[in-house]
Motif scaffolding. Structure first.
Motif, PDB file in Angstrom:
ATOM      1  N   ASP A  49       0.817  -1.218   0.000  1.00 18.42           N
ATOM      2  CA  ASP A  49       0.000   0.000   0.000  1.00 18.42           C
ATOM      3  C   ASP A  49       0.848   1.263   0.000  1.00 18.42           C
ATOM      4  O   ASP A  49       0.512   2.242  -0.681  1.00 18.42           O
TER       5      ASP A  49
ATOM      6  N   TYR B  46       0.555  -7.060  -2.449  1.00 16.28           N
ATOM      7  CA  TYR B  46      -0.350  -7.534  -3.498  1.00 16.28           C
ATOM      8  C   TYR B  46       0.477  -8.101  -4.646  1.00 16.28           C
ATOM      9  O   TYR B  46       1.624  -7.706  -4.859  1.00 16.28           O
TER      10      TYR B  46
ATOM     11  N   ASN C  18      -8.286  -7.962   0.075  1.00 15.88           N
ATOM     12  CA  ASN C  18      -8.303  -7.303  -1.227  1.00 15.88           C
ATOM     13  C   ASN C  18      -7.879  -5.840  -1.102  1.00 15.88           C
ATOM     14  O   ASN C  18      -8.193  -5.171  -0.098  1.00 15.88           O
ATOM     15  N   ALA C  19      -7.188  -5.332  -2.124  1.00 13.89           N
ATOM     16  CA  ALA C  19      -6.885  -3.903  -2.183  1.00 13.89           C
ATOM     17  C   ALA C  19      -8.204  -3.133  -2.197  1.00 13.89           C
ATOM     18  O   ALA C  19      -9.060  -3.371  -3.053  1.00 13.89           O
ATOM     19  N   VAL C  20      -8.354  -2.229  -1.251  1.00 18.05           N
ATOM     20  CA  VAL C  20      -9.636  -1.556  -1.042  1.00 18.05           C
ATOM     21  C   VAL C  20     -10.107  -0.840  -2.298  1.00 18.05           C
ATOM     22  O   VAL C  20     -11.288  -0.888  -2.675  1.00 18.05           O
ATOM     23  N   GLU C  21      -9.186  -0.175  -3.003  1.00 16.32           N
ATOM     24  CA  GLU C  21      -9.573   0.629  -4.164  1.00 16.32           C
ATOM     25  C   GLU C  21     -10.039  -0.215  -5.340  1.00 16.32           C
ATOM     26  O   GLU C  21     -10.672   0.297  -6.273  1.00 16.32           O
ATOM     27  N   HIS C  22      -9.739  -1.535  -5.297  1.00 14.22           N
ATOM     28  CA  HIS C  22     -10.145  -2.412  -6.396  1.00 14.22           C
ATOM     29  C   HIS C  22     -11.231  -3.410  -5.992  1.00 14.22           C
ATOM     30  O   HIS C  22     -11.653  -4.222  -6.817  1.00 14.22           O
ATOM     31  N   GLU C  23     -11.686  -3.341  -4.757  1.00 16.20           N
ATOM     32  CA  GLU C  23     -12.635  -4.342  -4.299  1.00 16.20           C
ATOM     33  C   GLU C  23     -13.991  -4.222  -4.992  1.00 16.20           C
ATOM     34  O   GLU C  23     -14.756  -5.198  -5.024  1.00 16.20           O
ATOM     35  N   TRP C  24     -14.290  -3.103  -5.583  1.00 14.36           N
ATOM     36  CA  TRP C  24     -15.549  -2.965  -6.335  1.00 14.36           C
ATOM     37  C   TRP C  24     -15.656  -3.973  -7.460  1.00 14.36           C
ATOM     38  O   TRP C  24     -16.763  -4.324  -7.887  1.00 14.36           O
TER      39      TRP C  24
END
Length: 264
Positions: A205, A227, A255-261
């Motif tokens: 991160d 990651y 999971n990487a928060v910014e990509h969890e979508w």
């Protein structure tokens, strides 16, 4: 060249060697032996447990004083499931190649579990499809946490050309159960056709670690933390064999928060 990228040597013999000492970590070991017909390799597990994975080819195996017979079936890692052998600490082993043979030796600390030597046949292995669209990949669980071992987790994955894998980016570098487990990991990469290449990024991160690597057929990537997504280029399928181990034998990732979508 990245310090995380290990280029396997060409030809026959002991072509790749990752130890806790040369990787600068604690748990995971990975060796690759490439044998011509009639050639043999042997070893002892010592205070570690091991999983032999017949990546390609056939060979006669012994382990823990037992004759295990002729193992191996597929001649390409992209063609079916592998044969494997689990061995506890304190085991000796040997394999003599009957065909061209690529043998992976996956190791981690033994914890005195006293488990027996066992052959893991293709029909014993579970397979699953993960992801959707161009993030679809195919997973074969060789030594998952639901099967007995002290420390080792071993799995192989096939990612079709043009797809991503180990994606969305996830990590497992904190001993923070039940949310996340600490696991070191190696990736042994193969490409089909073999002249191809793929990409893998290993990053944290805070970007104190941020390495992007072009991986070719036979390369090993070390994942000490962070990651570690992969991308297979159009026209070239990507195989990798993962070895994981840590203080607790469970795979809990973040999971990487910014990509969890991407998974919602």
């Amino acid at each position: 060249m990245s310090k995380l990228l290990v280029k396997a040597r060409k030809g026959h013999g002991h072509v790749a060697n990752v130890t806790p000492q040369n990787a600068g970590w604690t748990y995971v070991g990975f060796d690759l032996h490439r044998l011509a017909p009639g050639q043999s390799v042997s070893g002892e597990t010592g205070d570690r447990e091991a999983c032999l994975v017949f990546v390609t080819g056939k060979g006669k195996a012994t382990a823990g004083g037992q004759e295990l017979g002729l193992l191996g079936e597929r001649m390409s890692p992209f063609d079916g499931k592998p044969w494997s052998v689990y061995m506890p600490e304190g085991s000796d082993w040997s394999v003599t190649a009957e065909t061209e043979l690529e043998l992976a030796v996956c190791t981690a600390p033994g914890l005195g579990g006293g488990l027996p030597v066992r052959v893991i046949a293709p029909e014993d292995l579970g397979q699953e499809t993960r992801g959707k669209g161009t993030n679809t990949r195919y997973v074969t669980n060789i030594l998952p946490e639901g099967e007995p071992a002290d420390s080792l987790l071993v799995v192989e994955v096939i990612t079709p050309g043009g797809h991503t894998s180990s994606y969305p980016p996830h990590k497992h570098d904190r001993d923070n159960l039940p949310a996340e487990s600490y696991l070191e990991e190696t990736y042994y990469h193969r490409l089909n056709p073999p002249q191809g290449f793929a990409f893998q990024r290993v990053y944290t991160d805070d970007r104190s670690l941020d390495e992007a690597m072009a991986v070719e057929d036979g390369d090993v990537v070390l994942v000490p933390k962070g990651y570690h997504p992969c991308a297979a280029c159009h026209g070239y399928d990507l195989y990798y064999l993962n070895v994981m181990a840590g203080p607790k034998r469970t795979w809990k990732f973040h999971n990487a928060v910014e990509h969890e979508w991407l998974v919602k």
